[in-house]
Design an enzyme around this catalytic site. Structure first.
Site, PDB file in Angstrom:
ATOM      1  N   GLY A 172       0.828  -1.198   0.000  1.00  0.00           N
ATOM      2  CA  GLY A 172       0.000   0.000   0.000  1.00  0.00           C
ATOM      3  C   GLY A 172       0.864   1.250   0.000  1.00  0.00           C
ATOM      4  N   CYS A 173       0.260   2.375  -0.369  1.00  0.00           N
ATOM      5  CA  CYS A 173       1.025   3.627  -0.463  1.00  0.00           C
ATOM      6  C   CYS A 173       1.463   4.120   0.910  1.00  0.00           C
ATOM      7  CB  CYS A 173       0.225   4.691  -1.205  1.00  0.00           C
ATOM      8  SG  CYS A 173      -1.490   4.846  -0.678  1.00  0.00           S
ATOM      9  N   TYR A 174       0.551   4.120   1.879  1.00  0.00           N
ATOM     10  CA  TYR A 174       0.935   4.594   3.209  1.00  0.00           C
ATOM     11  C   TYR A 174       2.043   3.711   3.805  1.00  0.00           C
ATOM     12  CZ  TYR A 174      -3.204   7.700   3.231  1.00  0.00           C
ATOM     13  OH  TYR A 174      -4.134   8.669   2.958  1.00  0.00           O
TER      14      TYR A 174
END
Lengths: 365, 365, 365, 365
Positions: A172-174
């Site tokens: 995921g990006c986070y």
């Protein structure tokens, strides 16, 4: 058409080229008409060894890609969109799944059954425990038997496994923006693991392309808000892979925010620990040879403008005292946070140069 | 580092590759720290045959490129900036001048004297008459003797001349977006040349990187304004090359506007003429094989989002009646409107594929 | 709570106050949860003599206003939303209808039957001919019998009629920005009425609050596009009232564009005519005493930043030659282009000062 | 012209009005052409009892206000700008100083000497100790003798003192957004004062109107960055007034960020403490009767869109566990964070209703 390959930058590389077999890998993209899907198409289309052969998108099936994706041009724009359930062409060797969690697992399973390699950009294979998956996503998983095989593709920490993988769980990006600076310091055992505060700011493309009132231009523009409390799904992912790569059990307090910009993600880590004045050097050393991680000079802090359109993660470190520090990291949520890292992983899976088709310079401004 | 070249897309291309000499062209960029200069660096750095060897920028001379340009990374980021007056390295074969008009001419002259080829992105060599230059720019020109030799590089209409040129006058952004759709219709003698109204909307990067109050974020954001009346300099350029390529003398009424977005330019042409219902087909035919011009299906109108980050010009045509039509064209002002077209021309000047290093897909969103 | 009224600016005004009866007009707003509805609420709530008593919004009926409108606070935020079909409270004297065309007419009819005065912000009563309504809106009108009574409320040209009206057809935003500068010049018979080109640029709030993909933040941001060709509905409205107020039959060629900003509308008029050098003075004289129209000094052009949040229309005039001119006008599409002008009209209908509750200063930046 | 006062909302209010003396307070604004100065002009111009009589702005002295401030109209637009050193008109009773710290103190001193009341929007009188001022601002203070008299005007906690004050030190934007939710919980002794993490996000208008490259539209747009590390000046201010109003000594770890929007500030407080599940009720009770503080329902988080253009502070509370909580507060940095709170204080200083001339509804969208 693309003759980028006629000449090259050194004799050595060209010699290598002359002795290698020529091949193009046929690629399918499922979920092609979201923002991540659009980026995958753009990247693959300018890649020297991959080629788009199949595009699927449930709600838009039957339309031409160019009619749904305004940035698209040329041959790909004229491709007709299949559904995610349609059979994959036989010659496709690699499948990118940019589908909602839950839906992705079914498509991933089918693709593997059909003998393809898969890079899954959903959350469906990022966890090793069904209990944690259920806690984070509130649903039972249709194919937990694939959990063990899936490789969590935070490339910089997983190269060897990625190269051998049949199934990549793309991070995921986070978690990507959080783990890149955090893992080396966890391994150095310098972080107080009980109070890791992750305050993230994301461009709006991270929220996807669904027609929802709260994503309308006039609702997002000139505004900022926090969301996802009390616990956003990515908190579990951060904790699982902090342990996986950093070998320490941590608890994160994670608050994401949505910002009036299309792309870009900035994560501010508020940290306690020991020897904070050594942290800049530890991170600089760790990432010295990484093509896509840039640790800024001490005291300099990154902006998302500096990495937008590139696959880079830029990191700034500020020691506030011997035991307190702030680390700021920036990625393009659609690239290093999604499609870019997916391609970085795919490059490794097929033995290509890891940087092929990926930009290190940002599109600035 | 860049191994984009290991394999290729077809046997033919690779065969060609194997039989060609290997070479890299050393490039200098004067005016490297403006927005156009930054784009030139990005494009050259990912180009297969050009390489940045020299960067100059008067006001920032002495600093590292990476300290002034946040999007920059890798080897180029570590290059120290020279002044525009510093001698060019001997091995440099190609010079891009992204300097203010007036200043550019002097640097162009020196570079040609030193035996380099030059793509000039200023306005200094876009006119063939000193009178018109003076009318438009309000100053005497230091090197009018170069006017005749300079080739106005609106690539789609000037390929043969560009390929042989020593000096390219790279077109302005407004004229590029205006002339691409206009020239074929002028040649077809279907336009009423007495009332050509050009209403253009530009992203703010077109105004440059000077520290002026009226370019501050809070002055531009959430606002639109017209400027440049009664007659913007680019009006002369449009008229000169409408005649040059379209073989008709025209008068344009040109009103530019500045918009709250970084890049992108949309030009709305309000036209009178004959057989307007044939115009869509004329433009479609004209540009059918162009890699960087896309005429949209009849009735569809382009947005700048569709071309941002690419070197494309997208064109939409709407006949309002038999004698009235609206044409809308979109370019990225920093790419097809500046650095992208400059590279497109440079590719031709050195015998490379015209599309090398240039994107056809937009960075969307 | 609002004690704005304790003291005042002059003895005269206070004396007037002391001798006047005290009254508050109860107001209903139908279509309260769109962007225009939200502005109406804000304006009415800070108005000295109107008070919000009833809010309706079909899709959100049953919810609290404050749960749907984030900018709302205080008493109004706690009001429960009715449906547009619910009966209006008896004490309501004035109804604002901010409903889609077609739907509005039915609610307007019912409100008039119930003895209320109405300001209709839809297009339903802007035309005097059923044929033109059908041509523009593609539907039959349920209450054409009200056409004659309705007063087209372009306030500056219709004060006397507005003051006596029971039903106001509040003008569209594009016609407002076009007609304000055009009408005086039409009356002066100085405009060539055969070629009036209207190139408008609008903030995105003008497109409403529906959950549509093409209104998502990431689709609008950093982009501009034209729409509404070959003929936008507001073209009929411009032509009807150019004749109505300007006493000349005209044909407009109208191209609207949507811009990446919340509010603001800029209209560029490309005009031919006679004595263009006198136009600035004509407009200056016409609007000298208008509280909400500001003609800028000759040669100065307005920006939407200068009027955003105010009820003003700013106008700039540039003569290009004796027979050619460009006029640029700016309004806030939600205020002078919708809710602001609606309140300006309501003030007149109830005998209040026309400027009550309306801002002349912009919210800048 | 402004007849807002002719009628009123209830008999009681009008009766009060009828028995009160009529007066207008003449106001001067020093630093009138910055963003805060522009807001002060707008607010004062629509205020029922204050009137702008004098405007000063060093760099623009001699120009008309309307030529420098595009949002300005009417009488004020025609006022000529004085310098900050020019003598104040005798009839001026109240001076707002919106000048850089350091410069402000001198003007404040002169204004007080001349018998005026002063609301100072700079940082010059926010501290009680010269040592702390020097630590935070790196300079010696010209008038420390005024420290004791100055009243720190965080209105909700300082009403009685504000009403009697001759000199108000108007709070900074970051401290305002931080202290409003923090003070009641400090007084309740429920916060672990050793780890108060303040992560703030501000619109760009907070950085002022100087012509600096890093404030250009293209550098800020589509980007976010942190700044001000290791210790921003406002950290001292937060700590001083947490003690002053909350009666506890705290240490804040404060990281501000700049966002691509004109206005709005969101502060995320990451807190440890006791009985966090009671915090929502404590804050709700504390602010129940405040016109400008709105505590959202439990579990709801504010956005800056909800308060932009208003003088409100919106607060959301999320308990993560019994000992951990996140509080999010939003203000308009130019209003409750600057000009709005300044006017709120001025209202009290002159015995007017605290809400006079201030909006509770946001300009949304």
């Amino acid at each position: 058409m693309n003759l980028n390959v006629i000449m090259t930058k050194s004799f050595d590389e060209t010699d290598a080229l002359r002795s290698m077999p020529v091949m193009n890998i046929a690629v399918a993209i499922l979920g092609a008409t979201g923002y991540t899907g659009a980026e995958l198409i753009r990247l693959i289309e300018s890649h020297p060894h991959f080629e788009v052969k199949h595009l699927a998108a449930h709600s838009q099936a039957g339309k031409l890609a160019g009619d749904v994706l305004p940035g698209c041009a040329g041959k790909v724009a004229a491709m007709r969109l299949a559904t995610a359930d349609d059979a994959l062409p036989e010659n496709v060797e690699l499948v990118f799944t940019a589908l909602p969690h839950g839906a992705a697992a079914t498509s991933v399973f089918a693709a593997l059954e059909a003998g393809k390699k898969v890079v899954d950009l959903s959350a469906d294979f990022r966890h090793k425990s069904h209990d944690i998956y259920q806690a984070a996503y509130g649903a039972s998983h249709p194919h937990p038997e694939l959990f063990e095989e899936a490789v969590y593709g935070l490339t910089e920490f997983a190269r060897a496994d990625v190269a051998k993988a049949r199934l990549i769980a793309n991070p995921g990006c986070y978690p990507t923006s959080t783990l890149l600076p955090l893992v080396p310091l966890l391994n150095a055992e310098l972080i107080d693991t009980s109070t890791i505060i992750v305050d993230s700011k994301s461009g709006t493309s991270g929220a996807g392309r669904s027609a929802k009132t709260d994503l309308l231009y006039c609702e997002i523009n000139e505004s900022v808000k926090a969301y996802g409390l009390p616990r956003h799904r990515h908190a579990w992912e951060m904790e699982e892979w902090a342990l996986g790569f950093g070998h320490q059990s941590i608890t994160v307090r994670f608050v994401p925010h949505i910002l009036p910009m299309n792309r870009g993600m900035l994560t501010t880590l508020h940290l306690n620990g020991a020897s904070t004045h050594s942290w800049h050097e530890i991170l600089t050393d760790q990432f010295a040879d990484e093509p896509f991680v840039k640790v800024l000079p001490e005291g300099r802090l990154p902006s998302t403008a500096g990495i937008s359109g590139s696959n880079r993660c830029d990191i700034g470190v500020a020691a506030l005292s011997d035991s307190e520090a702030v680390i700021v990291s920036c990625i393009d949520n659609l690239l290093k946070g999604a499609a870019g890292q997916a391609l970085q992983n795919a490059n490794l899976m097929f033995g290509f140069d890891e940087t092929a088709g990926l930009a290190t310079h940002a599109l600035w401004p």
